[in-house]
Motif scaffolding. Structure first.
Motif, PDB file in Angstrom:
ATOM      1  N   GLY A  49       1.044  -1.595   0.270  1.00 29.95           N
ATOM      2  CA  GLY A  49      -0.020  -0.290  -0.469  1.00 29.95           C
ATOM      3  C   GLY A  49       0.595   0.952  -0.149  1.00 29.95           C
ATOM      4  N   GLY A 127      -1.039   0.267   4.138  1.00 30.06           N
ATOM      5  CA  GLY A 127      -2.118   0.767   3.410  1.00 30.06           C
ATOM      6  C   GLY A 127      -3.283  -0.321   2.636  1.00 30.06           C
ATOM      7  N   GLN A 128      -3.995  -0.850   3.123  1.00 33.16           N
ATOM      8  CA  GLN A 128      -5.096  -1.803   2.822  1.00 33.16           C
ATOM      9  C   GLN A 128      -6.139  -1.050   1.636  1.00 33.16           C
ATOM     10  N   ASN A 129      -6.608   0.167   1.815  1.00 38.81           N
ATOM     11  CA  ASN A 129      -7.217   0.185   1.094  1.00 38.81           C
ATOM     12  C   ASN A 129      -6.590   0.763  -0.350  1.00 38.81           C
ATOM     13  N   MET A 139     -12.966  -4.279  -0.971  1.00 43.32           N
ATOM     14  CA  MET A 139     -12.254  -4.164   0.319  1.00 43.32           C
ATOM     15  C   MET A 139     -12.925  -5.530   1.870  1.00 43.32           C
ATOM     16  N   HIS A 142     -12.055  -4.352   8.634  1.00 44.14           N
ATOM     17  CA  HIS A 142     -11.284  -4.509   8.760  1.00 44.14           C
ATOM     18  C   HIS A 142     -10.941  -5.673   9.823  1.00 44.14           C
ATOM     19  N   GLY A 304      -6.650   5.153   5.751  1.00 44.58           N
ATOM     20  CA  GLY A 304      -7.361   5.712   5.368  1.00 44.58           C
ATOM     21  C   GLY A 304      -8.262   6.698   5.538  1.00 44.58           C
ATOM     22  N   THR A 323     -13.253   3.642   9.921  1.00 44.55           N
ATOM     23  CA  THR A 323     -12.709   3.355   8.763  1.00 44.55           C
ATOM     24  C   THR A 323     -12.790   1.212   9.177  1.00 44.55           C
ATOM     25  N   THR A 325      -9.257   0.891   7.117  1.00 40.76           N
ATOM     26  CA  THR A 325      -8.178   0.568   7.074  1.00 40.76           C
ATOM     27  C   THR A 325      -7.604   0.167   8.618  1.00 40.76           C
TER      28      THR A 325
END
Ligand SMILES: Cc1cc2nc3c(=O)[nH]c(=O)nc-3n(C[C@H](O)[C@H](O)[C@H](O)COP(=O)(O)O)c2cc1C
Length: 446
Positions: A49, A127-129, A139, A142, A304, A323, A325
């Motif tokens: 990410g 940085g998952q998004n 996505m 979490h 995020g 979030t 993220t």
């Protein structure tokens, strides 16, 4: 215990070498220095990410070099293994990106290549998004990511512990037996997220399962650590660290593990000079490199969330700050004494995700570090790179002080990473670790 990512901004200093991160010699020199100084391990953080704001990588992050650009640590590690004999090598592989058989195969191979000096930092990915967009995937929520991580580790453990019994690799040229069919088997796994029947084709290395690390202090992150981690990376102020360590130990006990078998390593920033005023001068130079834009991009990477769209004079609005993220850096700024959005930005500009730095001459920072260990119950530090992007100031100034105090041992012989850090005298997982239950056919495909 060292980590190889620089905080934002510092790369702008003339004496900083972090921008050489794609030059292999940069890492070879660093690894050799760490080994010569008796450092336990070198850690390579990793993530696909980068900051995402308004649906893409913002110009501020590109211009400011915030969590961007990056390389792939796995391509560097074998070269470092070749020029060292004792230094542990730890890297991150995300359970959202790599499939369990991929992690198992890469880590088992590296366990051989490093003579048992490899460690896996298990993360769901900061940085998952950005990484979801990059891989063209929706996505994942979490908490579900942590459920996937637990299933991932469970299957990976079966592959490492369950496929090959001790003595399974024979290589007897006279009898023509390569491996013993009685001692090599397929495992099976039907978990909520992964299914597998098969064999890990890599014979076990010195540690079998790489030493397992975890980072990510949200509630499900702590649970993952309690279940599987042998060492945990944490970054926070003393009060929060103390609470996190006690909480993870409590959860580990609930999973039937010895809570004191887990080592807690604090991400520590050491700003040291020959004198206290030299150290403060370094701190001032470092702070001058970081803009509030850098801070906002860094915050966006970890959470995020775009702080620029929020009222600077109010605390985070918990409903707007929801979030999918990362949550560690949202939760740390909520609660009764919550800072305003402006204060969060200023804190991120100073320290990003890290707790307050230790600043002073060698004796002063050693005193501060000792006090932190005593207050939190942690076991050691994951030292952050200094203003030069290396660990040289720590090695040259602080290591001798720690050695004089008997706090580090710099002349230990070569051994596996697990033996080095846990000191339990075995290169393998402890008997109360869930992976130990998969040995000798217990995870077999029948
Ligand atoms: C010292 C330290 C090192 C970390 N290294 C990584 C890393 O390499 N890759 C990563 O995705 N997350 C890493 N993390 C965790 C992220 O900061 C983040 O908390 C996590 O990935 C998201 O999970 P959470 O919601 O539990 O916070 C690290 C955290 C700490 C304290």
């Amino acid at each position: 215990m060292f980590q190889c990512v620089g905080l934002m901004g510092t790369w702008k200093l003339a004496d900083n070498t972090a921008t050489d991160f794609l030059d292999l010699n940069h890492w070879l020199t660093m690894a050799r220095r760490c080994e010569a100084a008796g450092v336990d391990f070198l850690f390579f953080a990793d993530d696909y990410g980068y900051p995402v704001v308004d649906g893409g990588l913002p110009a501020t992050a590109i211009r400011g070099g915030v969590q961007f650009p990056k390389g792939d640590p796995l391509a560097i590690l074998p070269a470092l293994a070749a020029v060292t004999e004792k230094l542990g090598l730890v890297t991150t592989l995300s359970t959202m990106v790599e499939q369990p058989p991929m992690v198992a195969r890469k880590m088992a191979t590296l366990d051989h290549m490093t003579n048992g000096r490899i460690g896996w930092n298990v993360v769901t990915g900061a940085g998952q998004n950005a990484s979801a967009r990059l891989f063209g995937a929706a996505m994942t929520g979490h908490d579900q990511r942590y459920e996937i991580a637990a299933d991932h580790v469970d299957l990976s453990l079966k592959l490492w512990e369950g496929c090959w019994d001790e003595g399974g690799l024979v290589v007897d040229r006279e009898s023509g037996i390569y491996a013993d069919p009685e001692k090599v088997r397929e495992i099976e796994h039907y978990g909520p997220h992964f299914s597998s029947q098969g064999v890990l084709t890599v014979p076990p290395g010195p540690q079998r399962t790489p030493m397992l690390f975890q980072a990510g202090a949200s509630a499900p992150g702590r649970d993952l650590a309690a279940k599987y981690a042998e060492a945990v990376f944490l970054a926070a102020e003393v009060g929060a660290l103390t609470e996190q360590i006690a909480d993870i130990r409590r959860r580990a006990q609930q999973y039937g593990r010895d809570p004191h078998s887990i080592k807690f390593l604090i991400a520590g920033t050491f700003i040291v000079g020959a004198t206290e005023s030299d150290a403060w001068a370094i701190r001032e130079r470092q702070l001058a490199t970081r803009t509030l834009d850098d801070a906002a991009a860094s915050y966006a990477f970890f959470t995020g969330l775009d702080l620029a769209t929020m009222d600077p004079d109010k605390p985070l609005d918990p409903s707007a700050a929801k979030t999918e993220t990362g949550r560690t850096n949202v939760e740390r700024f909520l609660g009764p004494d919550a800072p305003t959005v402006r204060q969060i930005l200023e804190e991120f500009q100073r320290n990003s995700v890290m707790g307050s730095p230790f600043i002073g001459d060698a004796q002063q920072v050693a005193d501060q570090a000792e006090a932190t260990i005593a207050a939190t119950g942690a076991d050691g530090f994951l030292v952050q790179p200094d203003h030069t992007g290396t660990f040289d100031s720590f090695i040259d100034l602080i290591m001798p002080e720690l050695q004089a105090r008997g706090l580090v041992q710099t002349d230990r012989p070569a051994m596996t990473l697990r033996e080095r850090l846990l000191g339990t005298g075995t290169p393998h997982l402890a008997a109360d670790h869930p992976g130990a239950a998969y040995r000798n056919g217990a995870a077999a495909h029948r």
